[in-house]
Design an enzyme around this catalytic site. Structure first.
Site, mmCIF file in Angstrom:
data_model
loop_
_atom_site.group_PDB
_atom_site.id
_atom_site.type_symbol
_atom_site.label_atom_id
_atom_site.label_comp_id
_atom_site.label_asym_id
_atom_site.label_seq_id
_atom_site.Cartn_x
_atom_site.Cartn_y
_atom_site.Cartn_z
ATOM 1 C CG ASP A 271 23.784 -13.083 0.746
ATOM 2 O OD1 ASP A 271 23.539 -14.305 0.868
ATOM 3 O OD2 ASP A 271 24.284 -12.594 -0.285
ATOM 4 C CG LEU B 47 -1.914 -1.217 1.223
ATOM 5 C CD1 LEU B 47 -2.796 -1.173 2.455
ATOM 6 C CD2 LEU B 47 -2.750 -1.312 -0.037
ATOM 7 C CB CYS B 48 4.457 1.951 -0.170
ATOM 8 S SG CYS B 48 4.948 1.760 1.528
ATOM 9 C CG HIS B 49 0.859 6.612 -2.038
ATOM 10 N ND1 HIS B 49 0.534 6.390 -0.721
ATOM 11 C CD2 HIS B 49 -0.309 6.833 -2.681
ATOM 12 C CE1 HIS B 49 -0.769 6.478 -0.567
ATOM 13 N NE2 HIS B 49 -1.312 6.744 -1.744
#
Length: 155
Positions: free
Chosen positions: A126, A75-77
């Site tokens: 990593d 839901l990020c713009h």
């Protein structure tokens, strides 16, 4: 208690309408830590890891992570990010990662700063896991934000 802006009355999620909001300068700063052994910290800061020089790779990964935030957080713009920095501080038991993100837009960049930090931390993890399988990522949080309706704040 304030209402959740991403949830409608029926409980379903939606992307908040920001079209009527004023464009302002906005910044956010976040931090996170990768905890590891002292000998691994030495290898990390002298570019002596089996996978190579981790910090430049993690810096670029963090920048890329910030730019890709709306693709992985539903839901990020999408925002035009004007500046992203990712920096590392050597600690006796690991590395502190700090990301700063800046935009001129209608919504804040806290999620982008958090994504930059976590992506950089995942990249460090990593690249050190071959020498320390017990390394831990922790302490990810927003330290400060400026701009927007809710104003400026910092921890």
């Amino acid at each position: 208690m304030s209402e959740l802006t991403h949830v409608r009355a029926d409980g379903s999620a939606h992307m908040v309408d920001v079209t009527a909001k004023a464009e302002t300068s906005r910044t956010a700063v976040a931090e996170g830590f990768v905890r590891t052994r002292a000998d691994v910290v030495d290898k990390l800061f002298t570019a002596d890891l089996p996978k190579g020089d981790a910090l430049p790779v993690a810096r670029v990964a963090g920048i890329m992570g910030a730019k890709k935030t709306p693709e992985i957080i539903p839901l990020c713009h999408p925002l035009p990010l004007g500046k992203i920095t990712v920096d590392f501080e050597r600690l006796p038991d690991g590395v502190r990662i700090e990301a700063s993100v800046k935009t001129r837009g209608v919504t804040g960049v806290e999620m982008e700063a958090l994504t930059a930090v976590t992506t950089a931390a995942l990249t460090v993890y990593d690249m050190i896991k071959a020498v320390d399988k017990m390394a831990v990522i922790d302490g990810v949080r927003v330290l400060a934000k400026t701009g927007g309706k809710s104003g400026d704040w910092s921890v």
